[in-house]
Design a protein around this motif. Structure first.
Motif, PDB file in Angstrom:
ATOM      1  N   TYR A  12       0.833  -1.203   0.000  1.00 57.44           N
ATOM      2  CA  TYR A  12       0.000   0.000   0.000  1.00 57.44           C
ATOM      3  C   TYR A  12       0.869   1.254   0.000  1.00 57.44           C
ATOM      4  O   TYR A  12       0.549   2.246  -0.661  1.00 57.44           O
ATOM      5  N   LEU A  13       1.956   1.211   0.740  1.00 55.34           N
ATOM      6  CA  LEU A  13       2.864   2.354   0.781  1.00 55.34           C
ATOM      7  C   LEU A  13       3.460   2.600  -0.596  1.00 55.34           C
ATOM      8  O   LEU A  13       3.600   3.747  -1.034  1.00 55.34           O
ATOM      9  N   ARG A  14       3.805   1.516  -1.273  1.00 52.87           N
ATOM     10  CA  ARG A  14       4.359   1.665  -2.627  1.00 52.87           C
ATOM     11  C   ARG A  14       3.320   2.235  -3.587  1.00 52.87           C
ATOM     12  O   ARG A  14       3.668   2.863  -4.589  1.00 52.87           O
ATOM     13  N   ALA A  15       2.049   2.021  -3.271  1.00 55.09           N
ATOM     14  CA  ALA A  15       0.970   2.518  -4.129  1.00 55.09           C
ATOM     15  C   ALA A  15       0.566   3.950  -3.790  1.00 55.09           C
ATOM     16  O   ALA A  15      -0.348   4.500  -4.407  1.00 55.09           O
ATOM     17  N   GLY A  16       1.241   4.550  -2.796  1.00 51.96           N
ATOM     18  CA  GLY A  16       0.971   5.951  -2.490  1.00 51.96           C
ATOM     19  C   GLY A  16       0.092   6.189  -1.286  1.00 51.96           C
ATOM     20  O   GLY A  16      -0.287   7.334  -1.004  1.00 51.96           O
ATOM     21  N   TYR A  17      -0.242   5.134  -0.541  1.00 53.37           N
ATOM     22  CA  TYR A  17      -1.030   5.301   0.679  1.00 53.37           C
ATOM     23  C   TYR A  17      -0.149   5.918   1.763  1.00 53.37           C
ATOM     24  O   TYR A  17       1.065   5.762   1.762  1.00 53.37           O
ATOM     25  N   LYS A  18      -0.774   6.607   2.714  1.00 48.80           N
ATOM     26  CA  LYS A  18      -0.088   7.046   3.922  1.00 48.80           C
ATOM     27  C   LYS A  18      -0.741   6.382   5.118  1.00 48.80           C
ATOM     28  O   LYS A  18      -1.957   6.446   5.301  1.00 48.80           O
ATOM     29  N   LEU A  19       0.083   5.708   5.923  1.00 43.89           N
ATOM     30  CA  LEU A  19      -0.432   5.071   7.130  1.00 43.89           C
ATOM     31  C   LEU A  19      -0.752   6.124   8.176  1.00 43.89           C
ATOM     32  O   LEU A  19      -0.069   7.147   8.284  1.00 43.89           O
ATOM     33  N   VAL A  20      -1.778   5.844   8.950  1.00 44.84           N
ATOM     34  CA  VAL A  20      -2.193   6.712  10.050  1.00 44.84           C
ATOM     35  C   VAL A  20      -2.301   5.843  11.296  1.00 44.84           C
ATOM     36  O   VAL A  20      -3.151   4.949  11.362  1.00 44.84           O
ATOM     37  N   GLY A  21      -1.407   6.082  12.256  1.00 39.77           N
ATOM     38  CA  GLY A  21      -1.458   5.317  13.485  1.00 39.77           C
ATOM     39  C   GLY A  21      -1.201   3.844  13.274  1.00 39.77           C
ATOM     40  O   GLY A  21      -0.393   3.431  12.438  1.00 39.77           O
TER      41      GLY A  21
END
Length: 354
Positions: A12-21
């Motif tokens: 998901y990070l590679r796809a441009g998501y930003k994790l929250v908590g």
């Protein structure tokens, strides 16, 4: 997140998501990017959504109790079982973290020649929380409180659920946690088709969905919507069955959305599973004949056909849209008087209440 879960969400990070908590995430959809450049809006503008101010998030990244055939996501084992002792974040932390994540994802548009200063500043102050993106939101045990806090902070809330946990919907009713739009995705006209389409990983999934459909009409403060994701040669069958369930639930709106052949779904379905807008309209016409719902609008780009229960429901929608526009205009005066040139350093991590 647990180490195994972190490995699974790395994609998901590679796809441009930003994790929250610990378990939430934000991602920017194509319509937000389009709208911030002054181009086409998402079809949800039907409900007053300003696409450049829409924050698309999930409080349950990579957790879902269904393995839908049409889902673009990978169906890894860790997706279907929440680890014992999982630590859930507080709603307020999720809201604040999501706003910051949205700003970080969009800050690069500040220097884009196609983006006006006014449109960019508005995007930095989102007004709509769309709780979908990934996973099943009802799995988040503090969802009623999350929705209440989002509403209290002057956002609209769009919740999309598969209806698998009616207990959570009952909790929402008990706590007066009414989302602005409550979408219930219905994946089949009967149990057999539903099982083949949704591939649920919990017992009694179909029965749970039926219970959730019965609860839908109790959300009197929400726009209630049944969403049918239509897949040719899979669940785009038996309009009579869908019509019966629609009449049972009595939603304000029904949306037929055509499946799109993207992501991991390409390994499960052929490209021919994508219905055309014309096919969606014809299927909607059959539902119209049986239910009395009327086809109201359609969107060719997203391949969506929307039916409305009656003119009263449509007028209620228009009234809600107008009232929201007026409220946003008043609210925006507060931050516009404080912000002339948005920077993450000066405003991004501090100006969260507006």
């Amino acid at each position: 997140m647990e180490s195994t879960q972190r490995m699974e969400v790395a994609r998901y990070l590679r796809a441009g998501y930003k994790l929250v908590g610990n378990h939430s995430a934000v991602a920017i959809c194509r319509w937000t990017r389009s709208a911030i450049r002054g181009e086409r809006l998402c079809y949800k503008s039907w409900y007053g959504i300003q696409s450049h101010r829409c924050l698309q998030m999930t409080p349950v990244l990579n957790f879902c109790d269904f393995a839908c055939k049409f889902c673009w996501r990978m169906h890894l084992p860790g997706r279907f079982k929440i680890p014992n002792g999982w630590r859930w974040d507080e709603p307020e932390d999720i809201i604040n973290g999501s706003i910051i994540a949205q700003r970080l994802l969009l800050i690069g548009f500040k220097g884009n020649p196609k983006v006006t200063k006014e449109r960019f500043l508005e995007a930095m102050f989102p007004r709509h929380f769309t709780i979908s993106l990934d996973g099943e939101p009802l799995l988040y045990p503090k969802l009623p409180d999350l929705i209440k806090r989002i509403n209290e902070r002057n956002f609209t809330t769009f919740l999309v659920t598969n209806g698998s946990i009616p207990m959570r919907l009952k909790e929402m009713l008990k706590k007066d946690a009414h989302p602005t739009n409550l979408y219930l995705s219905l994946y089949g006209p009967n149990k057999e088709v539903f099982q083949a389409t949704a591939d649920p990983k919990i017992p009694n999934a179909w029965e749970n969905v039926l219970t959730s459909l019965e609860l839908l009409d109790q959300f009197k403060k929400s726009r209630t919507v049944i969403r049918l994701t239509m897949v040719r040669d899979l669940n785009m069958v038996e309009p009579e069955g869908y019509a019966s369930l629609i009449k049972k639930a009595n939603p304000m709106f029904v949306e037929l959305k055509g499946y799109t052949w993207v992501g991991e779904s390409q390994k499960r379905l052929p490209i021919t599973a994508m219905p055309t807008l014309d096919e969606l309209e014809k299927f909607a016409e059959k539902i119209q004949e049986i239910t009395g719902y009327k086809i109201k609008v359609k969107d060719d780009k997203s391949r969506v056909v929307m039916l409305v229960r009656d003119e009263e429901a449509w007028e209620t929608n228009l009234k809600m849209v107008e009232e929201w526009k007026q409220k946003v205009s008043r609210l925006d005066e507060n931050w516009k008087s404080k912000v002339e040139d948005f920077t993450m350093e000066e405003h991004g991590y501090k100006l969260l209440y507006y």
